[in-house]
Design a protein around this motif. Structure first.
Motif, PDB file in Angstrom:
ATOM      1  N   GLY A 119     -10.675  13.790   5.268  1.00  0.00           N
ATOM      2  CA  GLY A 119     -10.965  12.709   6.206  1.00  0.00           C
ATOM      3  C   GLY A 119     -12.000  11.737   5.711  1.00  0.00           C
ATOM      4  O   GLY A 119     -11.869  10.524   5.903  1.00  0.00           O
ATOM      5  N   GLY A 120     -13.067  12.228   5.056  1.00  0.00           N
ATOM      6  CA  GLY A 120     -14.113  11.336   4.586  1.00  0.00           C
ATOM      7  C   GLY A 120     -13.641  10.377   3.509  1.00  0.00           C
ATOM      8  O   GLY A 120     -14.183   9.271   3.355  1.00  0.00           O
ATOM      9  N   ASP A 121     -12.600  10.777   2.767  1.00  0.00           N
ATOM     10  CA  ASP A 121     -12.085   9.916   1.703  1.00  0.00           C
ATOM     11  C   ASP A 121     -11.475   8.622   2.256  1.00  0.00           C
ATOM     12  O   ASP A 121     -11.340   7.636   1.536  1.00  0.00           O
ATOM     13  CB  ASP A 121     -11.030  10.670   0.889  1.00  0.00           C
ATOM     14  N   ARG A 122     -11.112   8.641   3.550  1.00  0.00           N
ATOM     15  CA  ARG A 122     -10.538   7.430   4.140  1.00  0.00           C
ATOM     16  C   ARG A 122     -11.576   6.309   4.205  1.00  0.00           C
ATOM     17  O   ARG A 122     -11.214   5.127   4.151  1.00  0.00           O
ATOM     18  CB  ARG A 122     -10.010   7.738   5.529  1.00  0.00           C
ATOM     19  N   ILE A 123     -12.847   6.670   4.317  1.00  0.00           N
ATOM     20  CA  ILE A 123     -13.904   5.647   4.338  1.00  0.00           C
ATOM     21  C   ILE A 123     -13.995   4.977   2.975  1.00  0.00           C
ATOM     22  O   ILE A 123     -14.112   3.747   2.880  1.00  0.00           O
ATOM     23  CB  ILE A 123     -15.247   6.286   4.733  1.00  0.00           C
ATOM     24  N   PHE A 124     -13.916   5.778   1.917  1.00  0.00           N
ATOM     25  CA  PHE A 124     -13.911   5.189   0.579  1.00  0.00           C
ATOM     26  C   PHE A 124     -12.698   4.284   0.394  1.00  0.00           C
ATOM     27  O   PHE A 124     -12.784   3.227  -0.255  1.00  0.00           O
ATOM     28  CB  PHE A 124     -13.904   6.295  -0.475  1.00  0.00           C
ATOM     29  N   GLY A 125     -11.570   4.668   0.989  1.00  0.00           N
ATOM     30  CA  GLY A 125     -10.375   3.828   0.885  1.00  0.00           C
ATOM     31  C   GLY A 125     -10.570   2.460   1.510  1.00  0.00           C
ATOM     32  O   GLY A 125      -9.989   1.472   1.051  1.00  0.00           O
ATOM     33  N   VAL A 126     -11.390   2.393   2.562  1.00  0.00           N
ATOM     34  CA  VAL A 126     -11.681   1.090   3.182  1.00  0.00           C
ATOM     35  C   VAL A 126     -12.369   0.171   2.173  1.00  0.00           C
ATOM     36  O   VAL A 126     -12.028  -1.013   2.053  1.00  0.00           O
ATOM     37  CB  VAL A 126     -12.582   1.278   4.429  1.00  0.00           C
ATOM     38  N   PHE A 127     -13.331   0.699   1.431  1.00  0.00           N
ATOM     39  CA  PHE A 127     -14.088  -0.121   0.481  1.00  0.00           C
ATOM     40  C   PHE A 127     -13.329  -0.362  -0.814  1.00  0.00           C
ATOM     41  O   PHE A 127     -13.499  -1.402  -1.447  1.00  0.00           O
ATOM     42  CB  PHE A 127     -15.424   0.566   0.164  1.00  0.00           C
ATOM     43  N   ASP A 128     -12.512   0.589  -1.196  1.00  0.00           N
ATOM     44  CA  ASP A 128     -11.837   0.484  -2.491  1.00  0.00           C
ATOM     45  C   ASP A 128     -10.508  -0.259  -2.412  1.00  0.00           C
ATOM     46  O   ASP A 128     -10.054  -0.820  -3.407  1.00  0.00           O
ATOM     47  CB  ASP A 128     -11.614   1.893  -3.048  1.00  0.00           C
ATOM     48  N   ASN A 129      -9.893  -0.272  -1.245  1.00  0.00           N
ATOM     49  CA  ASN A 129      -8.577  -0.898  -1.123  1.00  0.00           C
ATOM     50  C   ASN A 129      -8.554  -2.024  -0.081  1.00  0.00           C
ATOM     51  O   ASN A 129      -8.211  -3.159  -0.388  1.00  0.00           O
ATOM     52  CB  ASN A 129      -7.524   0.168  -0.749  1.00  0.00           C
ATOM     53  N   GLN A 130      -8.930  -1.659   1.167  1.00  0.00           N
ATOM     54  CA  GLN A 130      -8.769  -2.625   2.248  1.00  0.00           C
ATOM     55  C   GLN A 130      -9.678  -3.839   2.083  1.00  0.00           C
ATOM     56  O   GLN A 130      -9.218  -4.984   2.223  1.00  0.00           O
ATOM     57  CB  GLN A 130      -9.070  -1.934   3.587  1.00  0.00           C
ATOM     58  N   LEU A 131     -10.961  -3.614   1.798  1.00  0.00           N
ATOM     59  CA  LEU A 131     -11.893  -4.742   1.673  1.00  0.00           C
ATOM     60  C   LEU A 131     -11.517  -5.671   0.517  1.00  0.00           C
ATOM     61  O   LEU A 131     -11.435  -6.903   0.719  1.00  0.00           O
ATOM     62  CB  LEU A 131     -13.322  -4.224   1.528  1.00  0.00           C
ATOM     63  N   PRO A 132     -11.293  -5.172  -0.715  1.00  0.00           N
ATOM     64  CA  PRO A 132     -10.888  -6.076  -1.791  1.00  0.00           C
ATOM     65  C   PRO A 132      -9.603  -6.839  -1.474  1.00  0.00           C
ATOM     66  O   PRO A 132      -9.480  -8.025  -1.811  1.00  0.00           O
ATOM     67  CB  PRO A 132     -10.701  -5.145  -2.990  1.00  0.00           C
ATOM     68  N   ALA A 133      -8.638  -6.155  -0.838  1.00  0.00           N
ATOM     69  CA  ALA A 133      -7.383  -6.843  -0.498  1.00  0.00           C
ATOM     70  C   ALA A 133      -7.623  -7.955   0.514  1.00  0.00           C
ATOM     71  O   ALA A 133      -7.037  -9.051   0.404  1.00  0.00           O
ATOM     72  CB  ALA A 133      -6.377  -5.830   0.058  1.00  0.00           C
ATOM     73  N   ALA A 134      -8.487  -7.701   1.488  1.00  0.00           N
ATOM     74  CA  ALA A 134      -8.794  -8.732   2.488  1.00  0.00           C
ATOM     75  C   ALA A 134      -9.521  -9.910   1.859  1.00  0.00           C
ATOM     76  O   ALA A 134      -9.260 -11.077   2.196  1.00  0.00           O
ATOM     77  CB  ALA A 134      -9.632  -8.119   3.617  1.00  0.00           C
TER      78      ALA A 134
END
Length: 454
Positions: free
Chosen positions: A187-202
């Motif tokens: 579950g905690g890895d989903r937070i890293f996914g926000v910074f590593d994938n979602q934020l750069p894509a946005a």
């Protein structure tokens, strides 16, 4: 008869052939070795004259591991006369003691001897089985204790003990929640996914190409000049373009905050469900979930303020050295066609042409410069926004998720503490049943121990 602990009493009438006895046939199938079988001959007094059952009683006709026992019961006439069992036993002893056929066996004949023989054998069998019985009882006691630990021991009625129990349950939940964040549970890895994938894509999808089109650059620069055009470089136009471009970063910043917030809320829900100690207290689960979500809301508000401050800080003070370096290398950001167009008529890169409109290459250079500066800001925010979100939300959730809840619980009355620890009635009934069984097994073990030591 098939059970290995069963003692078999194979009763056959003496006036019938022992080879055809139904009792012997059955015991031969279930106890071929004869270890559990005691042979009993009845109706010895009804045998034909000149015959006896000595061969059977002495084990020559059919051998068993245990000796055969002959008995003489009451006749139908004795039953009709209401002859009691004491008199019947005395007549049985007299029969064997005075019988010419069985007198030498009299000490090993009769119902009283059979009862004594069976009692001694039963005691021997029980003593042999005691270790396995105690092992089975101990195993059952351990299983019942484990189930009591799983569903929870009875709740104390003292207010201080109830408060301590609530705090311990909260700490158990907090441990599970931190395991999710730190990687011990998923579950905690989903937070890293926000910074590593979602934020750069946005950030990559921000419409800077449209915002820095020649038409919009001209519009913003012209409006910034007002009634008096700029003389050398359109500084107000630059600032207005940069401010407008930087404002686009607020969307991805707030989206990152909200996404991390929803991940943390989901981890709270999962942690409550995975905390075994909490399963018996639905009201406390609700209270913890409410308190945790209230804290997460506060952390989200603070995180949103922080990331927006980061964006506003980039607007409040521009990095002047960046533009000085650009002026030192005026041709660096132009493509070959722009250089060719601008080589002769535009000797000063910051000098605009007067006329119906600003020079196209000049506008392109302004857009290129602003775009380069925004790219630098984007790189900075891509690194600083995750730090702010983790500091304001994740770290705070680990440090003080239930701090306010602890303070509230500590000031509550005993009645409210009891209400928080209410249980499912079925679970309470199950605990009572287990406790009764546990008490019975412990008592049985004590009784067996007492017999063993006699």
């Amino acid at each position: 008869m098939e059970k290995p602990n069963c003692i078999i009493l194979a009763i056959s009438p003496a006036n019938q052939d022992i080879a055809t006895s139904d009792a012997i046939k059955l015991t031969r199938d279930v106890d071929p070795s004869g270890e559990r079988t005691f042979g009993v001959l009845t109706k010895l007094d009804l045998m034909d004259k000149g015959t006896n059952a000595v061969d059977v009683l002495e084990g020559r006709a059919y051998r068993l591991q245990h000796p055969w026992v002959g008995i003489v019961n009451r006749s139908q006439a004795d039953i009709n006369k209401n002859v009691d069992m004491i008199l019947a036993r005395r007549k049985e002893r007299e029969y064997f003691e005075t019988s010419p056929d069985y007198g030498h066996l009299a000490s090993r004949m009769g119902s009283e001897y059979l009862a004594k023989l069976l009692s001694e054998h039963l005691e021997l069998v029980i003593r042999q089985r005691i270790p396995s019985i105690i092992a089975l009882i101990n195993k059952t006691i351990d299983e019942l204790n484990a189930e009591l630990d799983r569903i929870g021991r009875p709740i104390a009625t003292d207010g201080g003990a109830q408060l301590y129990m609530i705090l311990e349950l909260c700490r158990a939940f907090d441990r599970v929640f931190k395991e999710h964040l730190d990687g011990g549970r998923p579950g905690g890895d989903r937070i890293f996914g926000v910074f590593d994938n979602q934020l750069p894509a946005a950030l990559k999808k921000l419409p800077f190409d449209r915002y820095l089109s020649l038409k919009n650059v001209q519009k913003v620069v012209t409006e910034a000049d007002g009634y008096q055009p700029h003389l050398i470089a359109p500084e107000q136009g630059y600032r207005r373009l940069i401010d407008g471009a930087i404002s686009y970063f607020k969307g991805p910043a707030e989206a990152s905050v909200d996404t991390v917030h929803y991940v943390l809320k989901e981890l709270v829900r999962k942690s409550i469900a995975e905390t075994q100690e909490l399963k018996r207290f639905p009201s406390l689960q609700t209270d913890i979930a409410t308190a945790a979500n209230e804290s997460l809301e506060k952390f989200r508000d603070e995180s949103r303020k922080t990331v927006l401050r980061l964006v506003e800080m980039e607007s409040s003070y521009l990095t002047a050295d960046f533009f000085r370096k650009l002026n030192a290398e005026p041709e660096k950001n132009l493509n070959p066609s722009d250089k060719k167009k601008n080589a002769e008529p535009d000797k000063n890169p910051n000098q605009s042409h007067t006329g119906d409109r600003l020079n196209e290459s000049y506008l392109r250079r302004i857009g290129s410069n602003v775009n380069a500066y925004i790219a630098m800001v984007c790189d900075t925010l891509r690194n600083t926004m995750p730090k702010a979100v983790v500091y304001c939300q994740v770290k705070e959730a680990k440090r003080s998720l239930l701090t306010n809840f602890y303070a509230q619980v500590g000031s509550r009355e005993k009645e409210r503490l009891s209400a928080m620890l209410d249980e499912d009635p079925q679970l309470m009934d199950r605990r009572i049943q287990i406790a009764k069984r546990l008490e019975l097994y412990i008592s049985a073990r004590d009784d067996i121990d007492a017999v063993c030591w006699k």
